[in-house]
Design an enzyme around this catalytic site. Structure first.
Site, mmCIF file in Angstrom:
data_model
loop_
_atom_site.group_PDB
_atom_site.id
_atom_site.type_symbol
_atom_site.label_atom_id
_atom_site.label_comp_id
_atom_site.label_asym_id
_atom_site.label_seq_id
_atom_site.Cartn_x
_atom_site.Cartn_y
_atom_site.Cartn_z
ATOM 1 C CG HIS A 1 -2.113 -0.859 1.118
ATOM 2 N ND1 HIS A 1 -2.081 -2.189 1.451
ATOM 3 C CD2 HIS A 1 -3.387 -0.600 0.693
ATOM 4 C CE1 HIS A 1 -3.275 -2.720 1.239
ATOM 5 N NE2 HIS A 1 -4.082 -1.783 0.775
ATOM 6 C CE LYS B 1 -3.815 -0.556 4.888
ATOM 7 N NZ LYS B 1 -5.082 0.038 5.308
#
Ligand code: NAD
Length: 272
Positions: free
Chosen positions: A152, A156
């Site tokens: 990600h 995040k």
């Protein structure tokens, strides 16, 4: 023509909130009546292509009278939203991840008073992936070791991703056990040989990666890789809006995206 369903978006100034406002503006069956931000918000008083009025607190939402509240925020805010929805009998669609067991238990308690769809991933592809992972785990049995990879963007905050954990739960379900008893989150140093029963998690963070998940089934002489790549945050927003439409006519209860994808909801009795 039926009236559009009024919805509110909590976390409206975030990455997902922005995408939800854009996607909702394209749908004639939904109307966003409130964009909820934090009390510290110093930005404009209207957000998104439809210039939705900004609300600075969750309880204030009541005056906008949404039928469904969509939440993409933080665990603390998600619980606040769930309690608001339970208290006012409004449907909730939550995509917030990083919730611990106590948070999920509270979400389920609130769902007894308001239909609640919670999903760590609202994309159609990932929900299919979950079903395929369950099927592959059952088919391979103890023949294959399972490793879950996820990547990600640099912003995040929780790891492994909620989706990676959901995929881990799918493996555990197919093996008739709990993820807690088989998950392995770190490999470092002289770690010894691999326990065939464990499920390994590998995490990568960097750049602007929207979300990638792969599950490897490593057997002797063959390897199956099941992968999903999200390239546009719009897939989560479109899935959450589809869930909102579904939840608007559902009875109180705790639902998953797989329930949403499996067909129309069971309407709440007319008296409720
Ligand atoms: P983000 O940080 O860009 O946005 C979150 C927003 O929520 C921020 O603007 C923050 O100010 C706001 N917020 C926090 N508390 C609030 C409160 N009490 N009231 C109003 N607003 C509040 O994060 P993001 O990338 O949009 O992700 C949000 C959450 O959604 C994360 O948990 C993420 O993991 C999850 N997510 C889920 C899916 C899915 O499909 N389920 C997809 C993407 C992201």
């Amino acid at each position: 023509m039926t009236e559009p369903t009024p919805i509110a978006i909590v976390g409206a100034a975030g990455r997902m909130g922005t995408s939800l406002l854009e996607e909702a503006a394209r749908r004639p069956d939904l109307r966003v009546v409130a964009a909820v931000v934090t009390p510290e918000w110093t930005g404009p008083d209207h957000l998104g292509p439809d210039q939705v009025p900004v609300f600075r607190s969750i309880p204030d939402l009541d005056e906008a009278a949404p039928r469904v509240v969509i939440d993409f925020t933080s665990p603390a805010a998600a619980i606040q939203v769930a309690r608001f929805c339970a208290g006012t009998h409004r449907a909730l669609v939550s995509g917030t991840t990083g919730l611990d067991d106590a948070d999920l238990q509270e979400l389920r308690r609130c769902a007894a008073s308001a239909p609640t769809v919670w999903a760590s991933n609202f994309s159609v592809g990932v929900n299919l992936l979950e079903a395929l992972v369950e099927q592959a785990t059952a088919a391979f049995g103890p023949e294959a070791e399972v490793e879950i990879f996820e990547a990600h963007h640099r912003h995040k905050v929780d790891a492994p991703s909620g989706t990676a954990l959901t995929l881990g739960h799918a493996v555990a379900r197919a093996r008739g056990t709990s993820l807690e008893s088989i998950a392995r989150f770190t490999h470092q140093g002289h770690a010894g040989p691999r326990d065939p029963a464990e499920v390994g998690f590998q995490v990568l963070r960097g750049g602007d990666i929207v979300g990638e998940h792969s599950v490897w089934f490593c057997a002797h002489g063959e390897r199956l890789e099941l992968s999903h790549r999200a390239t546009d945050r719009g897939i989560f927003a479109r899935g959450a809006l589809r869930a909102a439409r579904w939840a608007a006519s559902a009875s109180p209860g705790f639902y998953s995206m797989r329930d949403v994808l499996s067909g129309p909801s069971t309407p709440a009795p007319a008296s409720s």
